[in-house]
Scaffold this active site. Structure first.
Site, PDB file in Angstrom:
ATOM      1  N   HIS A 173      -0.857   0.144  -0.329  1.00 23.87           N
ATOM      2  CA  HIS A 173      -0.455   1.154  -1.320  1.00 23.87           C
ATOM      3  C   HIS A 173      -0.516   2.571  -0.756  1.00 23.87           C
ATOM      4  CE1 HIS A 173      -1.021  -2.306  -3.926  1.00 23.87           C
ATOM      5  NE2 HIS A 173      -2.305  -2.329  -3.634  1.00 23.87           N
ATOM      6  N   HIS A 174      -0.081   2.744   0.498  1.00 23.96           N
ATOM      7  CA  HIS A 174      -0.151   4.057   1.147  1.00 23.96           C
ATOM      8  C   HIS A 174       1.206   4.509   1.696  1.00 23.96           C
ATOM      9  CE1 HIS A 174      -4.614   2.901   2.168  1.00 23.96           C
ATOM     10  NE2 HIS A 174      -4.463   3.234   0.890  1.00 23.96           N
ATOM     11  N   PRO A 175       2.287   4.438   0.938  1.00 24.50           N
ATOM     12  CA  PRO A 175       3.581   4.878   1.474  1.00 24.50           C
ATOM     13  C   PRO A 175       3.599   6.386   1.706  1.00 24.50           C
ATOM     14  CG  PRO A 175       3.774   4.473  -0.883  1.00 24.50           C
ATOM     15  CD  PRO A 175       2.403   4.005  -0.478  1.00 24.50           C
TER      16      PRO A 175
END
Length: 535
Positions: free
Chosen positions: A462-464
């Site tokens: 969840h780190h775009p």
């Protein structure tokens, strides 16, 4: 909405909420914040353990990636927040910044003013840290940053298992040294989540010069010539006298730009979208941390799994109400650390999150007798992906392609990380707590076995980031003042501007970007600021 505003902020997430609160400190500045998602009234948004519900659909757009061609066409659930506070309202509340060298690298890539020493004041200004006040940390800021109050004995056993592999304990992984394992600091205050919605917006929401609209999806950015003049919403246009500030995130920001005719010209024309500005960098350079995990079954009640059952869940709720402790007070991933897959790396290139249960996140198996999960992520991927439109319909989900493992180096480092996670979980110190490893399981031994396992079980961390890249070169989407190159009156302010994703969770860095941006904008427009300005 027929009135005009000085600033229109698109997206009320980790960055947008900060901007709204900071810019409205000047009563002469009329600020509108538009958030497509709803309010954060549901208690899951405020209870630390509510994170377990988030990847399963609460407060999320429900998007997924396109099939990943370098991972046997695996499609991953790609949780993106759809609620006020954005990612800060649904994440695991882990407060990490990355490595100082990440920001120094940004500066070397042409992002003047973004070295670690230069951005550190904005990190410190945001913080209200309950443990540290020193060169690296601050007190008195809006954002609660706290040490965990609900770790379990198995956490210390994991530290001992890591020590057996030569990995030291680190009491502050956002301080002088990143390497090592320990307890993460958490974005919490008084055992409740400290999102940007609660930390920044709640104290500001009654200001007469700040208008906050939830459930207000922006359909496109309005332009006149090469200048942004406002936004189109479902209820009509709204105009900005000074600037439009785009803070919809690393997926949402390039998506909206493309819907507005700003992006790769050939792609937009193919969808029937009139091109306002042909900018190939919009939606390019997507980076994300891919997560692989180990799950071991516990030998007894050593994790929080049993509290998923109704009776135990009720007891946990009562414990939290009376003592602010126990499983409800836990983010479930408050233990972890940083180490090396590549021993020649300039700083740690792996991150670990120890999950105090199994089946915490969507798509991850739960153990019948309870379990322990250890996530491993390679932090500096070389592969680059894209965010593109599937159609001109603003209601359609975007085509999210992180392009995981396009570069074979990423695959090798990810699998090294998984192997190290297995070694950690097999340590002697954990033997009293664990029956056996269940995933990947004893049958996974060869490189092909590891690849096949990853292609069945990998998930996003969840780190775009990176899809509206900041830089000084002609191909950069925004300049170091976050002004959009080629469109006046428009800035992009969120994780999409990171030229390279930071070596950790991204939320704290996103908040820092917004804090710094608020001062940049205030100086540009002569706005008054509070005395704690970092400028």
């Amino acid at each position: 909405m027929k009135e005009d505003f000085d600033f229109i902020i698109i997206g009320g997430g980790s960055a947008g909420a900060v901007l709204a609160a900071r810019l409205s400190e000047d009563p002469a500045a009329k600020v509108l914040l538009l958030e497509a998602g709803g309010s954060d009234r549901h208690p899951y948004y405020h209870l630390p353990a509510g994170f377990a519900k988030m990847t399963k659909g609460i407060g999320s757009w429900g998007w997924q990636t396109v099939p990943q061609r370098h991972m046997n066409n695996l499609q991953l659930r790609f949780t993106q927040a759809r609620v006020i506070g954005g990612g800060s309202s649904i994440n695991a509340q882990i407060y990490t910044r990355g490595n100082a060298l990440d920001y120094d690298e940004w500066a070397q890539l042409g992002c003047k003013g973004w070295s670690y020493d230069e951005v550190l004041p904005w990190f410190r200004r945001a913080e209200d840290n309950d443990t540290f006040e020193d060169h690296w940390h601050g007190k008195g800021g809006p954002l609660g940053v706290s040490r965990p109050r609900a770790p379990l004995p198995v956490c210390k056993a994991w530290f001992a298992a890591c020590a057996g592999l030569g990995i030291p304990f680190n009491p502050d992984m956002t301080g002088a040294e990143q390497a090592g394992v320990g307890y993460y600091q958490l974005t919490q205050r008084h055992m409740r989540r400290s999102s940007t919605a609660t930390a920044y917006l709640r104290p500001a929401r009654h200001r007469p010069n700040l208008t906050i609209c939830t459930g207000a999806e922006v359909l496109r950015i309005l332009t006149e010539g090469q200048r942004a003049i406002g936004v189109e919403t479902a209820t009509g246009p709204v105009y900005a006298r000074a600037e439009v500030l785009l803070s919809a995130g690393a997926i949402g920001s390039p998506r909206l730009l493309q819907l507005s005719g700003i992006g790769p010209g050939a792609d937009l024309r193919a969808l029937g979208i009139a091109v306002v500005l042909d900018q190939p960098g919009v939606g390019a350079n997507l980076q994300d941390h891919l997560d692989l995990f180990v799950i071991a079954e516990c030998s007894g009640p050593h994790s929080y799994d049993r509290y998923a059952r109704p009776f135990w869940s009720m007891l946990a709720g009562l414990q939290y109400l009376t003592t602010r402790r126990g499983p409800v007070a836990s983010s479930l991933f408050e233990t972890g650390g940083f180490w090396y897959a590549d021993t020649t790396a300039r700083s740690p290139d792996l991150q670990f999150h120890l999950g105090l249960g199994s089946g915490i996140e969507a798509g991850v198996a739960a153990m019948p007798q309870g379990g322990l999960t250890l996530n491993s992520a390679h932090l500096r991927p070389r592969s680059r992906g894209t965010v593109r439109l599937a159609s001109a319909d603003p209601c359609a989900a975007p085509l999210i392609d992180p392009n995981y493992w396009e570069d074979p180096y990423d695959r090798e480092m990810s699998i090294r990380g998984l192997k190290l996670a297995r070694e950690m979980m097999a340590g002697d110190a954990l033997k009293p707590y664990l029956l056996a490893e269940r995933l990947p399981g004893p049958e996974v031994r060869s490189d092909q076995d590891y690849f096949d396992y990853a292609c069945r079980h990998a998930k996003t961390d969840h780190h775009p980031a990176g899809t509206c890249r900041m830089g000084s070169d002609v191909e950069a989407v925004v300049d170091p003042l976050l002004r959009f190159n080629g469109i006046e009156g428009l800035r992009v302010i969120d994780a999409s501007v990171m030229p390279r994703v930071v070596s950790s969770n991204t939320n704290a860095a996103t908040i820092m970007i917004a804090e710094k941006a608020s001062d940049i904008i205030a100086r540009a427009h002569g706005l008054s600021r509070k005395e704690n300005s970092a400028a």
